[in-house]
Write a protein that holds these residues in place. Structure first.
Motif, short mmCIF file in Angstrom:
data_model
loop_
_atom_site.label_atom_id
_atom_site.label_comp_id
_atom_site.label_asym_id
_atom_site.label_seq_id
_atom_site.Cartn_x
_atom_site.Cartn_y
_atom_site.Cartn_z
N GLY A 1 43.32 52.52 25.88
CA GLY A 1 43.59 52.77 27.28
C GLY A 1 44.72 51.92 27.81
N THR A 2 44.80 50.67 27.34
CA THR A 2 45.89 49.78 27.76
C THR A 2 47.25 50.33 27.35
N THR B 1 44.65 45.11 30.15
CA THR B 1 44.72 44.18 29.02
C THR B 1 43.58 43.16 29.08
N ILE B 2 43.38 42.57 30.27
CA ILE B 2 42.31 41.56 30.42
C ILE B 2 40.94 42.21 30.28
N VAL C 1 56.02 46.78 40.45
CA VAL C 1 54.99 45.74 40.58
C VAL C 1 53.61 46.29 40.29
N PHE C 2 53.28 47.43 40.86
CA PHE C 2 51.91 47.92 40.77
C PHE C 2 51.60 48.54 39.41
N SER C 3 52.59 49.14 38.77
CA SER C 3 52.35 49.65 37.41
C SER C 3 52.17 48.48 36.44
N PHE C 4 52.88 47.39 36.68
CA PHE C 4 52.70 46.19 35.84
C PHE C 4 51.28 45.64 35.99
N LEU C 5 50.75 45.67 37.22
CA LEU C 5 49.40 45.17 37.45
C LEU C 5 48.35 46.01 36.71
N THR C 6 48.57 47.32 36.59
CA THR C 6 47.62 48.15 35.84
C THR C 6 47.63 47.76 34.37
N VAL C 7 48.81 47.46 33.83
CA VAL C 7 48.90 47.02 32.43
C VAL C 7 48.20 45.69 32.24
N LEU C 8 48.45 44.75 33.13
CA LEU C 8 47.84 43.42 33.03
C LEU C 8 46.32 43.51 33.17
N GLY C 9 45.86 44.30 34.15
CA GLY C 9 44.42 44.43 34.37
C GLY C 9 43.71 45.09 33.20
#
Length: 480
Positions: free
Chosen positions: A204-205, A117-118, A107-115
């Motif tokens: 970075g993303t 990206t935005i 869950v938390f590694s996915f949030l780093t990718v999403l963040g």
């Protein structure tokens, strides 16, 4: 004879390798704004002949083209990261204790990718009202993932290495994270000069995606390993017993340790966030790239020293003593920066050395003073308090450095006030670390003993602690 113990050692370090990669990309992304501070605060457009955007200087040097942020808005990018961590990591630590490491890393590694990206997407909206909200939203999501990801990373490390090179394992983990930071300070400025700020942020993303892949691998390894050792069911059973009310039973040593960590990091992260611009404003003759290299020396020193420092602390212990020593020896760093013109590289290398010892002595001390079953909650609270402190510090620094415009050069007296604020945090760190040693000595002196020695004593006091089950493996493969 079949070296079952050797196989376990090999497996532990395999888990450690992929565990380290979890935060490599996110630490690279975290300090991209620090390297590109002038671009973030630069003008939206530049008149012909005045624009410069790389290591070279041409024309009149009057204008830097960028995203048009003010110093306050720029520091808000770091503040919102810290504030988000402060709120999210408390719940994240508890959820990790209840639902397990595999849930957390995914869950938390996915949030780093999403963040990330935005955040990168937001840079395409410069000159519009959408720029700041998008970039702040990206940092918010990125902070939600990265701070929480560090908790589960530390929990996995503590589980597999408690009583077995614990400080070394934490040191190696820190080295990998710092490698991401170091590469950021070495290459981001060059990448921006060649491709521009938008593509730099997208790069970075991509590195955060690497962390997500590593999260999947470490989840599989952790599940297979605990099942092979016959501990998967035991850990799940202990997790069911974890309650949020357990927080009130965390010892005084833990809270003093948390405050010591917070005050020390209050001096490191807000400084690094503004260090590149500080060097250019105060010292003559430094290009943006040279300034970013010097600012990054904090992480260079940490990268080189962390593993060796971990081995040293595992061997001699004295974690509480090191905590005091790190704080005391950090005082001259900010004094030199505030009141002298000694080359800044001296101070950044010096700070990197004390940071290495602080990280290798403070964070691995937490598993020694709390039960394994509540370690995620304890790490979450520690990270929360740390981030509250850093968030407040970033806001104060932003106010000190000015909020009205993205001036090309910030007055020297403002930088001096910032360094005095860093000194105040370091003095507070000395006070809390001394108190920590006094309380620890009254309660057996666990922090100042070697890891293996303190682990044996902890095993006697905490029969429900599951991690020591890994300490000894019989020749038949059974866990003793």
């Amino acid at each position: 004879m079949a070296p079952v113990h050797s196989k376990l050692t090999y497996y532990r370090f395999l888990v450690l390798f992929f565990n380290c990669l979890l935060t490599f990309g996110s630490y690279f992304c975290f300090d991209i704004p620090s390297v590109l501070q002038e671009q973030f605060q630069g003008n939206l457009t530049c008149p012909n002949g005045t624009h410069h955007n790389g290591t070279g200087h041409n024309g009149t040097l009057d204008c830097v083209e960028g995203l048009g942020m003010t110093p306050a808005e720029y520091n808000l990018l770091y503040a919102i990261y810290a504030w988000t961590n402060a709120v999210v990591v408390i719940l994240a630590g508890f959820l990790i204790d209840k639902l397990g490491n595999r849930f957390g890393v995914f869950v938390f590694s996915f949030l780093t990718v999403l963040g990330s990206t935005i955040f990168a997407l937001g840079s395409h909206f410069k000159g519009t009202p959408y720029l700041l909200p998008l970039m702040l939203t990206g940092r918010l999501l990125f902070g939600s993932g990265n701070g929480s990801l560090t908790i589960v990373q530390n929990r996995i490390t503590a589980f597999w290495f408690k009583g077995k090179e614990l400080a070394l394992a934490f040191g190696i983990t820190l080295s990998f994270s710092r490698l991401g930071s170091v590469l950021n300070f070495f290459f981001t400025q060059q990448f921006d000069t060649r491709f521009g700020i938008q593509w730099t942020l997208w790069g970075g993303t991509v590195l955060c995606v690497l962390g997500f892949v590593s999260a999947i691998v470490v989840s599989v390894l952790d599940k297979l390993g605990t099942k092979q050792l016959g501990l998967d069911g035991v850990i799940q059973e202990e997790s069911k017993k974890v309650r949020i009310q357990d927080v009130q039973h965390l010892p005084l040593r833990y809270w003093l340790l948390v405050l010591t960590i917070m005050f020390f990091y209050n001096g490191v992260f807000p400084f690094v966030a503004d260090a590149s611009k500080f060097i250019q404003d105060k010292y003559s003759g430094y290009s943006k790239q040279a300034a970013s290299y010097i600012a990054g020396a904090v992480y260079d020193s940490s990268l080189v020293l962390s593993a060796a420092v971990g081995i040293l602390i595992d061997y001699i212990g004295l974690r509480g003593v090191f905590a005091v020593g790190c704080a005391v020896l950090t005082l001259p760093v900010f004094a030199l920066l505030a009141f002298t013109f000694v080359p800044p590289l001296v101070s950044t290398i010096w700070l990197g050395i004390t940071y290495s010892f602080a990280a290798a002595s403070m964070w691995p001390s937490i598993p020694l003073v709390v039960p394994q079953a509540t370690l995620g909650t304890a790490m979450g609270l520690a990270t929360s308090v740390q981030m509250i402190g850093i968030g407040v510090s970033n806001l104060i620094v932003g106010h000190i450095l000015g909020t009205k415009s993205s001036e090309l050069k910030i007055p020297l007296w403002r930088w001096q006030q910032m360094m005095i604020f860093m000194l105040a945090n370091t003095i507070a760190c000395i006070l809390t670390s001394v108190s920590l040693n006094i309380v620890d000595k009254k309660q057996g002196g666990t922090l100042n003993k070697m890891t293996k020695q303190s682990s044996v004593e902890e095993r006697g006091r905490q029969p429900v602690d599951t991690a020591p089950l890994l300490d000894e493996v019989g020749e038949d493969g059974s866990i003793n």
